[in-house]
Scaffold this active site. Structure first.
Site, PDB file in Angstrom:
ATOM      1  N   LYS A  96      -9.620   9.141   8.371  1.00 28.88           N
ATOM      2  CA  LYS A  96      -8.269  10.265   8.728  1.00 28.88           C
ATOM      3  C   LYS A  96      -8.786  11.459   8.778  1.00 28.88           C
ATOM      4  O   LYS A  96      -8.445  12.394   9.346  1.00 28.88           O
ATOM      5  CB  LYS A  96      -7.197   9.973   7.469  1.00 28.88           C
ATOM      6  CG  LYS A  96      -6.773   8.359   7.382  1.00 28.88           C
ATOM      7  CD  LYS A  96      -6.063   8.076   8.739  1.00 28.88           C
ATOM      8  CE  LYS A  96      -5.702   6.700   8.637  1.00 28.88           C
ATOM      9  NZ  LYS A  96      -5.003   6.161   9.951  1.00 28.88           N
ATOM     10  N   GLU A 130      -5.360  18.902   1.810  1.00 30.61           N
ATOM     11  CA  GLU A 130      -4.685  19.547   2.644  1.00 30.61           C
ATOM     12  C   GLU A 130      -3.331  20.472   1.747  1.00 30.61           C
ATOM     13  O   GLU A 130      -2.865  19.961   0.668  1.00 30.61           O
ATOM     14  CB  GLU A 130      -4.058  19.049   3.863  1.00 30.61           C
ATOM     15  CG  GLU A 130      -3.506  17.775   3.783  1.00 30.61           C
ATOM     16  CD  GLU A 130      -3.230  16.928   5.145  1.00 30.61           C
ATOM     17  OE1 GLU A 130      -2.100  16.318   5.521  1.00 30.61           O
ATOM     18  OE2 GLU A 130      -4.008  17.239   5.933  1.00 30.61           O
ATOM     19  N   PHE A 148       0.150  20.735   0.797  1.00 33.53           N
ATOM     20  CA  PHE A 148       1.296  19.843   0.358  1.00 33.53           C
ATOM     21  C   PHE A 148       2.586  20.345   1.031  1.00 33.53           C
ATOM     22  O   PHE A 148       2.917  21.420   0.743  1.00 33.53           O
ATOM     23  CB  PHE A 148       1.681  19.618  -1.173  1.00 33.53           C
ATOM     24  CG  PHE A 148       2.675  18.549  -1.197  1.00 33.53           C
ATOM     25  CD1 PHE A 148       2.450  17.354  -0.582  1.00 33.53           C
ATOM     26  CD2 PHE A 148       3.807  18.996  -1.873  1.00 33.53           C
ATOM     27  CE1 PHE A 148       3.703  16.233  -0.986  1.00 33.53           C
ATOM     28  CE2 PHE A 148       4.870  18.157  -2.163  1.00 33.53           C
ATOM     29  CZ  PHE A 148       4.682  16.719  -1.417  1.00 33.53           C
ATOM     30  N   GLU A 202       1.201  10.576  14.281  1.00 32.89           N
ATOM     31  CA  GLU A 202       2.106  10.727  13.383  1.00 32.89           C
ATOM     32  C   GLU A 202       2.110  12.181  12.953  1.00 32.89           C
ATOM     33  O   GLU A 202       0.761  12.863  12.497  1.00 32.89           O
ATOM     34  CB  GLU A 202       1.858  10.200  11.992  1.00 32.89           C
ATOM     35  CG  GLU A 202       1.742   8.773  12.153  1.00 32.89           C
ATOM     36  CD  GLU A 202       1.603   7.958  10.638  1.00 32.89           C
ATOM     37  OE1 GLU A 202       1.693   6.861  10.630  1.00 32.89           O
ATOM     38  OE2 GLU A 202       1.505   8.716   9.732  1.00 32.89           O
ATOM     39  N   GLU A 218      -1.904  11.664  11.087  1.00 30.47           N
ATOM     40  CA  GLU A 218      -2.758  10.388  11.292  1.00 30.47           C
ATOM     41  C   GLU A 218      -2.329   9.718  12.659  1.00 30.47           C
ATOM     42  O   GLU A 218      -1.369  10.048  13.244  1.00 30.47           O
ATOM     43  CB  GLU A 218      -2.112   9.278  10.154  1.00 30.47           C
ATOM     44  CG  GLU A 218      -2.776   9.561   8.779  1.00 30.47           C
ATOM     45  CD  GLU A 218      -2.238   8.650   7.919  1.00 30.47           C
ATOM     46  OE1 GLU A 218      -1.704   7.438   8.401  1.00 30.47           O
ATOM     47  OE2 GLU A 218      -2.224   8.956   6.565  1.00 30.47           O
ATOM     48  N   ASN A 244      -2.241   5.850  14.436  1.00 28.42           N
ATOM     49  CA  ASN A 244      -2.175   4.567  14.315  1.00 28.42           C
ATOM     50  C   ASN A 244      -2.504   3.953  15.820  1.00 28.42           C
ATOM     51  O   ASN A 244      -2.109   4.212  16.814  1.00 28.42           O
ATOM     52  CB  ASN A 244      -0.890   4.006  13.612  1.00 28.42           C
ATOM     53  CG  ASN A 244      -0.371   4.477  12.550  1.00 28.42           C
ATOM     54  OD1 ASN A 244      -1.177   4.823  11.655  1.00 28.42           O
ATOM     55  ND2 ASN A 244       0.906   5.109  12.529  1.00 28.42           N
ATOM     56  N   ARG A 288      -2.361   0.966  16.816  1.00 25.29           N
ATOM     57  CA  ARG A 288      -1.489  -0.600  17.166  1.00 25.29           C
ATOM     58  C   ARG A 288      -0.325  -0.099  17.499  1.00 25.29           C
ATOM     59  O   ARG A 288       0.296   0.887  17.679  1.00 25.29           O
ATOM     60  CB  ARG A 288      -1.577  -1.046  15.709  1.00 25.29           C
ATOM     61  CG  ARG A 288      -0.688  -0.333  14.572  1.00 25.29           C
ATOM     62  CD  ARG A 288      -0.286  -0.906  13.429  1.00 25.29           C
ATOM     63  NE  ARG A 288       0.666  -0.193  12.646  1.00 25.29           N
ATOM     64  CZ  ARG A 288       0.443   0.828  11.710  1.00 25.29           C
ATOM     65  NH1 ARG A 288      -0.836   1.123  11.566  1.00 25.29           N
ATOM     66  NH2 ARG A 288       1.095   1.391  11.375  1.00 25.29           N
TER      67      ARG A 288
HETATM   68  C1  MV4 Z   1       1.681  14.641   3.162  1.00 26.65           C
HETATM   69  C2  MV4 Z   1       2.957  15.003   2.666  1.00 26.65           C
HETATM   70  C3  MV4 Z   1       3.052  16.179   2.424  1.00 26.65           C
HETATM   71  N1  MV4 Z   1       2.086  17.004   2.801  1.00 26.65           N
HETATM   72  N2  MV4 Z   1       0.761  15.406   3.460  1.00 26.65           N
HETATM   73  C4  MV4 Z   1       2.633   9.959   3.014  1.00 26.65           C
HETATM   74  C5  MV4 Z   1       2.110   8.720   3.879  1.00 26.65           C
HETATM   75  C6  MV4 Z   1       1.089   9.471   4.606  1.00 26.65           C
HETATM   76  N3  MV4 Z   1       0.966   8.851   5.875  1.00 26.65           N
HETATM   77  C7  MV4 Z   1       1.087  10.833   4.420  1.00 26.65           C
HETATM   78  N4  MV4 Z   1       2.253  11.039   3.576  1.00 26.65           N
HETATM   79  C8  MV4 Z   1       2.550  12.323   3.274  1.00 26.65           C
HETATM   80  N5  MV4 Z   1       1.562  13.359   3.603  1.00 26.65           N
HETATM   81  C9  MV4 Z   1       0.926  16.773   3.194  1.00 26.65           C
HETATM   82  N6  MV4 Z   1       0.114  17.653   3.587  1.00 26.65           N
HETATM   83  C10 MV4 Z   1       3.776  14.055   2.381  1.00 26.65           C
HETATM   84  C11 MV4 Z   1       3.634  12.735   2.592  1.00 26.65           C
HETATM   85  C12 MV4 Z   1       4.659  11.774   2.108  1.00 26.65           C
HETATM   86  C13 MV4 Z   1       5.396  11.155   3.081  1.00 26.65           C
HETATM   87  C14 MV4 Z   1       5.104  11.192   4.645  1.00 26.65           C
HETATM   88  C15 MV4 Z   1       6.088  10.791   5.382  1.00 26.65           C
HETATM   89  C16 MV4 Z   1       6.994   9.949   4.967  1.00 26.65           C
HETATM   90  C17 MV4 Z   1       7.329   9.540   3.721  1.00 26.65           C
HETATM   91  C18 MV4 Z   1       6.351  10.419   2.745  1.00 26.65           C
HETATM   92  C19 MV4 Z   1       6.908  10.263   1.194  1.00 26.65           C
HETATM   93  C20 MV4 Z   1       5.955  10.935   0.329  1.00 26.65           C
HETATM   94  C21 MV4 Z   1       5.061  11.594   0.884  1.00 26.65           C
END
Ligand code: MV4
Length: 445
Positions: free
Chosen positions: A116, A200, A202, A275, A288, A290, A292
């Protein structure tokens, strides 16, 4: 074109792939575990091979047994579905070595996008917007603190080999960095055998919006539009919709263009998803890729009127994408029906289906492998059906979903159907006013 495809999966997705193969005149081979001998994917495939006991490790994840099944049946391609071996670079490599076409990306592509931190750097370098943060991996607590101080708190530490929410730690202030760094990297080491982390900013209460792509062997990459997957619980998606109700047409076009740019920069082939997180100001950031076909692909099929599994098979066979994306038509939702009890913290509820009635009619689609008297085994994912609805707009799609759920009957086990019916009457859901943290709010009356 392929003559015979082995489906290295089970459940609804195995059946989904078999259906398209039939329409294309391609023979199908199902593989199954002892626990799945009465599964619909076994019944509807032309041939079926038992590959081991119930445990995933000894069946759907067992590469030698799956390759052996392809050899003895003479399959010339393998479709991995999602989960199990779909993003396993080693499996893609072994298929290549055995001259069996893996219907998915090359081992090298799976490896690159599976890292990633590397994927993020790759996207950033070709001009796709990414979340501000470390350039690749963070080597130490000190460097993590330095970067966090530059970009400002809160920050998030993520496992380079992670994805889908595993091995992440949110850090609110400097004195939490050390602890978070060590817990996250230990978790990553245990979970993915790779302790590497990246950092990164948040993004608080983001939306998760993704773009469905299809690349062919001629360098073309097409976007089938966006899906909003923000309704999740513990990183398990529950409802997805296309198009996203909060994205303006302008931003939608920018996201699609960014996703195509990113995929072209790595010569992406096959079905893929990019995504993004979307913040309050509709600014979007790559997180990210994916490599698939995903569970929620049907909603993109509905708004484009295109069979994406068919496109996947065509491009794997070296042909062009057959059915190009359209201007998105109408609105589609997917509701994941799990064998879980929503009243008891979504605990698994396997067992016999005593009575079953699927909804139908215009704009209603159910992708499922279950039938009356089928026994849902306790060993696998609890997804047992997907209700997919289409409407001319969001409002009509919601009305249709309610109507479809009124008809939908599953007796003998607990399911997430009542949970979806509740959400369908929630004001935040009805106005599209939700984000990835909204699950509690979505259950208010
Ligand atoms: C994050 C984020 C906030 N800020 N990255 C969770 C799954 C993974 N694919 C990435 N995720 C997140 N990354 C930054 N920089 C919050 C989440 C996240 C989230 C993202 C998508 C759907 C649901 C989530 C639930 C909690 C946190």
């Amino acid at each position: 074109m392929f003559k015979k495809i082995l489906i290295a999966n089970r459940g609804e997705i195995a059946l989904r792939v078999i259906r398209t193969c039939k329409e294309l005149g391609i023979s199908t081979v199902a593989v199954y575990s002892v626990a799945d001998k009465n599964s619909a994917h076994v019944i509807f495939a032309d041939e079926a091979v038992c590959i081991g006991p119930a445990s995933g490790k000894e069946s759907y994840l067992n590469i030698p047994r799956i390759i052996a099944a392809a050899e003895v049946t003479g399959a010339d391609a393998i479709h991995p579905g999602y989960g199990f071996l779909a993003e396993n670079a080693n499996f893609s490599q072994i298929c290549e070595d055995m001259k069996i076409k893996f219907i998915g990306p090359s081992p090298d592509m799976i490896r690159k996008m599976g890292d990633k931190a590397f994927a993020k750097t790759t996207m950033k370098n070709c001009g796709v917007p990414v979340v501000p943060g470390s350039d690749g991996a963070v080597e130490s607590v000190e460097i993590a603190k330095k970067i966090a101080n530059e970009i400002g708190y809160p920050v998030i530490l993520k496992a380079s080999a992670g994805g889908g929410g595993k091995g992440m730690r949110i850090v609110w202030k400097e004195d939490e960095v050390e602890n978070a760094f060590h817990t996250a990297s230990n978790e990553a080491k245990t979970g993915f055998d790779n302790a590497e982390l990246y950092l990164e900013k948040f993004i608080e209460s983001p939306r998760h919006v993704e773009i469905q792509l299809m690349g062919d062997q001629f360098g073309n990459v097409y976007s089938y539009g966006d899906r909003d997957c923000s309704i999740q619980r513990r990183h398990q998606k529950l409802i997805e919709e296309s198009p996203s109700p909060i994205i303006s047409e302008e931003v939608r076009k920018q996201m699609s263009d960014a996703a195509i740019l990113g995929a072209k920069s790595v010569n992406y082939e096959g079905a893929g998803t990019i995504e993004f997180l979307v913040d309050k100001d509709q600014k979007f950031y790559f997180i990210e890729m994916n490599t698939r076909i995903q569970v929620e692909h049907p909603i993109s099929e509905m708004v484009n009127n295109v069979d994406l599994i068919k496109q996947q098979i065509y491009v794997a066979a070296g042909e062009k994408v057959q059915d190009l994306p359209t201007k998105l038509n109408g609105h589609s939702f997917e509701f994941r029906i799990n064998a879980e009890d929503p009243d008891f913290n979504f605990r698994p509820s396997p067992g016999r289906i005593e009575y079953l009635h699927f909804p139908g009619g215009f704009g209603v689609r159910v992708d499922s492998h279950i039938y009356t008297d089928y026994i849902i085994p306790p060993y696998y994912d609890s997804l047992i059906a997907k209700l997919i609805v289409w409407g001319v707009d969001r409002e009509h799609a919601i009305k249709r979903a309610k109507r479809a759920f009124d008809e939908f009957t599953i007796e003998g086990i607990k399911t997430t159907i009542p949970f979806h019916q509740r959400i369908l009457n929630n004001k935040y859901f009805l106005t599209g006013n939700y984000d990835t943290n909204s699950i509690e709010k979505l259950l208010e009356n």
